[in-house]
Design a protein around this motif. Structure first.
Motif, PDB file in Angstrom:
ATOM      1  N   UNK A 207       0.832  -1.209   0.000  1.00  0.00           N
ATOM      2  CA  UNK A 207       0.000   0.000   0.000  1.00  0.00           C
ATOM      3  C   UNK A 207       0.860   1.250   0.000  1.00  0.00           C
ATOM      4  N   UNK A 208       1.887   1.261   0.826  1.00  0.00           N
ATOM      5  CA  UNK A 208       2.785   2.412   0.878  1.00  0.00           C
ATOM      6  C   UNK A 208       3.450   2.658  -0.466  1.00  0.00           C
ATOM      7  N   UNK A 209       3.999   1.606  -1.030  1.00  0.00           N
ATOM      8  CA  UNK A 209       4.710   1.778  -2.293  1.00  0.00           C
ATOM      9  C   UNK A 209       3.773   2.228  -3.399  1.00  0.00           C
ATOM     10  N   UNK A 210       2.610   1.604  -3.503  1.00  0.00           N
ATOM     11  CA  UNK A 210       1.667   1.959  -4.566  1.00  0.00           C
ATOM     12  C   UNK A 210       1.207   3.408  -4.454  1.00  0.00           C
ATOM     13  N   UNK A 211       0.776   3.821  -3.251  1.00  0.00           N
ATOM     14  CA  UNK A 211       0.238   5.167  -3.088  1.00  0.00           C
ATOM     15  C   UNK A 211       1.302   6.242  -3.260  1.00  0.00           C
ATOM     16  N   UNK A 212       2.498   5.978  -2.757  1.00  0.00           N
ATOM     17  CA  UNK A 212       3.544   6.991  -2.893  1.00  0.00           C
ATOM     18  C   UNK A 212       3.990   7.120  -4.346  1.00  0.00           C
ATOM     19  N   UNK A 213       4.048   6.023  -5.061  1.00  0.00           N
ATOM     20  CA  UNK A 213       4.442   6.109  -6.466  1.00  0.00           C
ATOM     21  C   UNK A 213       3.364   6.779  -7.309  1.00  0.00           C
ATOM     22  N   UNK A 214       2.103   6.461  -7.037  1.00  0.00           N
ATOM     23  CA  UNK A 214       1.023   7.091  -7.795  1.00  0.00           C
ATOM     24  C   UNK A 214       0.991   8.599  -7.596  1.00  0.00           C
ATOM     25  N   UNK A 215       1.382   9.060  -6.415  1.00  0.00           N
ATOM     26  CA  UNK A 215       1.319  10.487  -6.090  1.00  0.00           C
ATOM     27  C   UNK A 215       2.664  11.198  -6.160  1.00  0.00           C
ATOM     28  N   UNK A 216       3.727  10.466  -6.435  1.00  0.00           N
ATOM     29  CA  UNK A 216       5.042  11.087  -6.468  1.00  0.00           C
ATOM     30  C   UNK A 216       5.523  11.540  -5.111  1.00  0.00           C
ATOM     31  N   UNK A 217       5.070  10.857  -4.046  1.00  0.00           N
ATOM     32  CA  UNK A 217       5.477  11.196  -2.682  1.00  0.00           C
ATOM     33  C   UNK A 217       6.776  10.480  -2.344  1.00  0.00           C
ATOM     34  N   UNK A 218       7.692  11.184  -1.727  1.00  0.00           N
ATOM     35  CA  UNK A 218       8.921  10.566  -1.241  1.00  0.00           C
ATOM     36  C   UNK A 218       8.619   9.815   0.049  1.00  0.00           C
ATOM     37  N   UNK A 219       9.031   8.567   0.126  1.00  0.00           N
ATOM     38  CA  UNK A 219       8.738   7.737   1.291  1.00  0.00           C
ATOM     39  C   UNK A 219      10.052   7.242   1.896  1.00  0.00           C
ATOM     40  N   UNK A 220      10.257   7.518   3.184  1.00  0.00           N
ATOM     41  CA  UNK A 220      11.443   7.057   3.907  1.00  0.00           C
ATOM     42  C   UNK A 220      10.968   6.172   5.050  1.00  0.00           C
ATOM     43  N   UNK A 221      11.358   4.905   5.016  1.00  0.00           N
ATOM     44  CA  UNK A 221      10.812   3.895   5.915  1.00  0.00           C
ATOM     45  C   UNK A 221      11.922   3.242   6.723  1.00  0.00           C
ATOM     46  N   UNK A 222      11.773   3.220   8.039  1.00  0.00           N
ATOM     47  CA  UNK A 222      12.665   2.435   8.895  1.00  0.00           C
ATOM     48  C   UNK A 222      12.159   1.007   8.944  1.00  0.00           C
ATOM     49  N   UNK A 223      13.050   0.053   8.741  1.00  0.00           N
ATOM     50  CA  UNK A 223      12.649  -1.347   8.768  1.00  0.00           C
ATOM     51  C   UNK A 223      13.686  -2.198   9.492  1.00  0.00           C
ATOM     52  N   UNK A 224      13.199  -3.243  10.180  1.00  0.00           N
ATOM     53  CA  UNK A 224      14.070  -4.307  10.642  1.00  0.00           C
ATOM     54  C   UNK A 224      14.061  -5.475   9.662  1.00  0.00           C
ATOM     55  N   UNK A 225      13.013  -5.552   8.837  1.00  0.00           N
ATOM     56  CA  UNK A 225      12.845  -6.681   7.923  1.00  0.00           C
ATOM     57  C   UNK A 225      13.638  -6.419   6.644  1.00  0.00           C
ATOM     58  N   UNK A 226      14.828  -6.968   6.577  1.00  0.00           N
ATOM     59  CA  UNK A 226      15.717  -6.707   5.451  1.00  0.00           C
ATOM     60  C   UNK A 226      15.147  -7.254   4.147  1.00  0.00           C
ATOM     61  N   UNK A 227      14.432  -8.370   4.205  1.00  0.00           N
ATOM     62  CA  UNK A 227      13.867  -8.923   2.976  1.00  0.00           C
ATOM     63  C   UNK A 227      12.889  -7.944   2.338  1.00  0.00           C
TER      64      UNK A 227
END
Length: 299
Positions: A207-227
């Protein structure tokens, strides 16, 4: 980065939690040996870029994100957002900038006694005066927009469901819709899937990737899940002990790189793919609350 419009530039960002810093002393007066939460972190982010920040617990990932919108005051360095130096903005102007920098929290930050649609509408509070905000006065256009966003994250039928009756994945998607109500240019996501099961985690990341790409929003995400970082990112930044130790495309995050980022951190290493190929393919307020028990319905 040449094909993307530059939106964010971070240069030599540092954060020291030593008490002497909070009393206003200069960096050279900090006690010798005091650990720094961040030290000399620099990177840029282009419009519409999806960046993940990985690293062991205590590496400075959450501090980094909170410095970017100044929920935490950086000790030194510069943050240039959309051509504006925001590291030293006064409160009134900082409030305007924060409208354009949404944040999504690990523990959702929803008001649990309110419905999903009411929580989404809270994304407009930064545009309201104190009276309108306290009375919950929203325009018909804002209400229609909130319903549209809930539909976009797959929760239209849950609009009038109280937040405390939603599953963890549903709560996080309400948080995403609330963030989009700000019309942000940047979404900062602090461990958005840390409390979720694998199926819900994938749905939130998609959902994050789809919505940010559709709107041209820059998304910076902290993750522990490397995969997930390897699968969803345009670029990965690795932090260790407050310093940037890696930055590159997912295919550059080889098994050797991952081991270097997480060296000695056995707890986090369980999330690191054991067989990462040497050239792995590439493929965002109220107080925070703990996760609720998973309810029925879509995750």
């Amino acid at each position: 980065m040449s094909e993307r419009q530059m939106l964010l530039e971070v240069s030599d960002l540092g954060k020291n939690y030593d008490a002497s810093r909070r009393r206003g002393k200069v960096a050279g007066n900090a006690a010798a040996g005091t650990p720094r939460a961040l030290s000399g972190v620099s990177f840029t982010a282009g419009q519409g870029e999806f960046i993940t920040v990985i690293g062991p617990s205590g590496a400075g990932k959450s501090t980094l994100l909170r410095c970017l919108n100044r929920l935490i005051e950086p000790t030194d360095g510069t943050i240039t957002f959309d051509g504006r130096d925001i590291a030293h903005l006064p409160g009134s102007r900082l409030r305007e900038v924060r409208r354009e920098i949404a944040m999504i929290f690990q523990n959702y930050n929803l008001v649990y006694r309110l419905t999903a649609i009411q929580n989404v509408l809270h994304g407009r509070l930064g545009y309201k005066n104190a009276l309108a905000g306290s009375l919950g006065l929203y325009t018909e256009d804002e209400k229609a927009r909130a319903f549209e966003l809930l539909d976009e994250v797959g929760l239209g039928e849950f609009a009038y469901r109280r937040a405390d009756q939603l599953s963890g994945g549903q709560k996080q998607r309400v948080g995403i819709a609330r963030s989009l109500m700000q019309d942000p240019k940047v979404m900062l996501c602090d461990e958005p899937i840390a409390s979720l099961d694998p199926k819900s985690s994938r749905m939130v990341m998609e959902t994050l990737r789809r919505l940010t790409r559709e709107r041209g929003i820059t998304c910076i995400v902290n993750l522990h899940q490397v995969d997930f970082a390897l699968e969803f990112s345009d670029r990965i930044i690795g932090l260790r002990a407050g310093e940037k130790v890696f930055e590159g495309a997912p295919e550059e995050a080889t098994s050797a790189v991952i081991r270097r980022i997480y060296e000695g951190d056995a707890e986090t290493m369980v999330d690191v793919p054991v067989e990462v190929p040497e050239a792995a393919p590439a493929a965002v307020a109220p107080g925070a609350f703990a996760a609720e028990p998973v309810a029925g319905g879509a995750q």
